[in-house]
Every structure is written in C-alpha cells, then in structure tokens.
Scaffold this active site. Structure first.
Site, mmCIF file in Angstrom:
data_model
loop_
_atom_site.group_PDB
_atom_site.id
_atom_site.type_symbol
_atom_site.label_atom_id
_atom_site.label_comp_id
_atom_site.label_asym_id
_atom_site.label_seq_id
_atom_site.Cartn_x
_atom_site.Cartn_y
_atom_site.Cartn_z
ATOM 1 N N CYS A 165 -2.541 -5.799 3.405
ATOM 2 C CA CYS A 165 -3.486 -6.870 3.007
ATOM 3 C C CYS A 165 -4.663 -6.248 1.500
ATOM 4 O O CYS A 165 -5.168 -4.806 1.424
ATOM 5 C CB CYS A 165 -4.737 -7.096 3.597
ATOM 6 S SG CYS A 165 -5.756 -8.316 3.161
ATOM 7 N N PRO A 166 -3.779 -6.805 0.443
ATOM 8 C CA PRO A 166 -4.750 -6.342 -0.786
ATOM 9 C C PRO A 166 -6.169 -6.560 -0.684
ATOM 10 O O PRO A 166 -7.213 -5.626 -2.099
ATOM 11 C CB PRO A 166 -3.711 -6.847 -1.993
ATOM 12 C CG PRO A 166 -3.607 -8.286 -1.133
ATOM 13 C CD PRO A 166 -3.222 -7.536 -0.156
#
Length: 304
Positions: A165-166
């Site tokens: 997940c950025p």
C-alpha cells in the site's frame, strides 16, 4: 528472536500440513540457536521502514496533511463558529481530534511495523530436499512459507501478504494488518464526521446568513473532498472486513476463486483450509479478547 517467532507463527497459526511441520520445527530450532549465538543482535534491529519508494513516502505525507487539514476545517471553520467557546465546542473538538489521533497512530504503526518479512538467513535447503514440501523463492533465495508472497518493492517475502500500500508506504501483512484495518476505520469515521459537519453547517447557515459568504466555497470544497474519500473508504473497508471474516488476503481471494472453480468442475466442494470461523478469523487479525469492541482500540501487542 523475531525470526523465531515468525517461524512459530507460520507453523502453529496457519496449521501447515504435517509433512511440513518437521521442516518448521527444525528451522525454528536453527533460528533459536542462531539467536542465542548472536547475543543481543536481534534487540538492536532497526525500525522497519521502506525508504526506497518516493511515491509511498509522498502518499504517506499527503495522508497526514489531509488529516491535519480536516482537523483545521472542522475545529476552526465549523465547530468554533457554530458553537462558540461553549461546552459543545470542546466536546465535539475532543471527539474529532481524538479520532484523528487514533488514525495517525494506526497509520504510523502500519507504516513502521514489520509486516512479516521472512528472515533471509534461514534457508533450509537440505530440509527441502528431504521433505520436498516447501517452495523456494527465486528472488530471496530462501524458503517460502505457506501464504507468503514476494514483494518487489520491499524485496522480501511477506507472510500473509495482502498488498503493498503506497498510502502507508509498506506492505500489508500478518503483523500490521490490524493497524491497516484500524486506520481505515478511523479514517472512515473522521471523513464521515467532517462531511456531516461541513454539510449541516453550510445548510443551516443558508437561510439566516450564519455562514460568511467567503467561507461557502471553502467549506463546500472540504465537504465534496471528504465525501469522495468517504465513498472510497466505505468500499475499501467493506472489502477488507469480508477478507478478515473469511481469512483471506486480496492475493488469495483471486487464487481461491480458481481453486473453487476447479473443485466444482470435479464435482467437489472447495473450502478454505485457513478458515477458523468468523470469530477465530477476527481474533487472528485483532488478537484474543472477550469483548470484540476492544479490537477497535490500538494496541502494541502483536497478533493473534
């Protein structure tokens, strides 16, 4: 000792087949011996942080900016003009800022917690040759436990990996999945509070000029922005609630669909081998507790 606990979790929590249990037992014994020989080396391990992803770092900074922006809008542009320096103002401010702080804490924990990286130093090649039941990761050049997947961004195999997940600048895996879900919960609550406060405040001020004209555009922008984020968070939160309830990851969900389709073609009924029942599945992520509501409180205790 971190590596030892990971291997024990792999063998005990995920209930791997009996043929592989001896592999994990031998690997855990080797890990314990290595930890004892290394003294305090494990205690001096640095904090987990993905520093080679500029996009993830920017997304994490944007997340914190939006949280503080929402605090400013709700407290100083909505609650204070609405209630003044009264008891309701302090009560609502305390509630909203508390939700924001819980979201920040959950985000930091999800970002700075080792998601379950498989130790690189344990490569039981001779055990794999004897058992023939555990695959090897060609990139890590080490053994690959059940439910582990290689993350190209973290450059490690992650136990029970869901996705990278950025927005938290980290992989979402076994050890930080709880913090990721709690971050979604608190963000959802904060966005709902912000959207409702801005919308009601502007609507009530239309008829008697309670809202200054110059603030209409600013509050409407905040309302539309938080409402858009709220819609996306609702879908995301429902999706991950389903995954937790069925003991799957996003990666496993798609592979399990193919397995179920193949089983139906053979006239069989496919069942998820890791499904512990709904309560057991939630406890594996949020920890053992008599009161499910306590799962919503942040905790430093690792799962399960």
């Amino acid at each position: 000792m971190v590596a030892t606990s990971l291997l024990i979790v792999i063998a005990a929590v995920f209930d791997v087949p009996t043929g592989a249990e001896s592999v994990f037992a031998a690997a855990a014994a080797a890990a314990a011996a290595a930890a004892a020989a290394s003294g305090s080396r494990a205690a001096a391990m640095p904090m987990w942080c993905v520093s080679n992803d500029p996009c993830g770092i920017c997304c994490a900074c944007v997340t914190h900016f939006l949280l503080f922006f929402a605090d400013y809008v709700v407290v100083f542009s909505v609650l204070h003009p609405w209630f003044g320096a009264e008891g309701k103002f302090f009560f609502h401010s305390f509630c909203f800022v508390g939700i924001s702080l819980l979201a920040v804490c959950s985000h930091l924990r999800a970002m700075l917690t080792d998601p379950g990286a498989v130790p690189l130093e344990y490569q039981p090649g001779h055990l794999l040759e004897q058992q023939g039941s555990l695959p090897m990761c060609s990139r890590c050049n080490g053994f690959k436990p059940p439910r582990a997947h290689h993350c190209s961004q973290c450059d490690r195999c992650i136990l029970k990996m869901d996705h990278h997940c950025p927005w938290v600048n980290n992989c979402v895996g076994f050890y930080n999945y709880k913090y990721f879900v709690l971050f979604l919960v608190y963000m959802h609550a904060g966005c709902a509070y912000t959207a409702m406060s801005c919308g009601v405040f502007v609507w009530e001020g239309r008829g008697h000029g309670g809202v200054p004209v110059q603030k209409h555009g600013f509050l409407l922008f905040a309302f539309v922005l938080t409402l858009s984020v709220l819609f996306a968070l609702t879908l995301f939160l429902v999706w991950h609630a389903f995954l937790v309830a069925t003991n799957q990851t996003t990666i496993e969900f798609y592979s399990n669909r193919f397995d179920a389709s193949d089983a139906r073609a053979r006239g069989e009924v496919w069942r998820n081998p890791y499904n512990l029942g709904m309560r057991g599945n939630f406890e594996q992520v949020f920890g053992m507790s008599r009161h499910p509501l306590s799962w919503l409180l942040p905790s430093l205790k690792p799962p399960p």
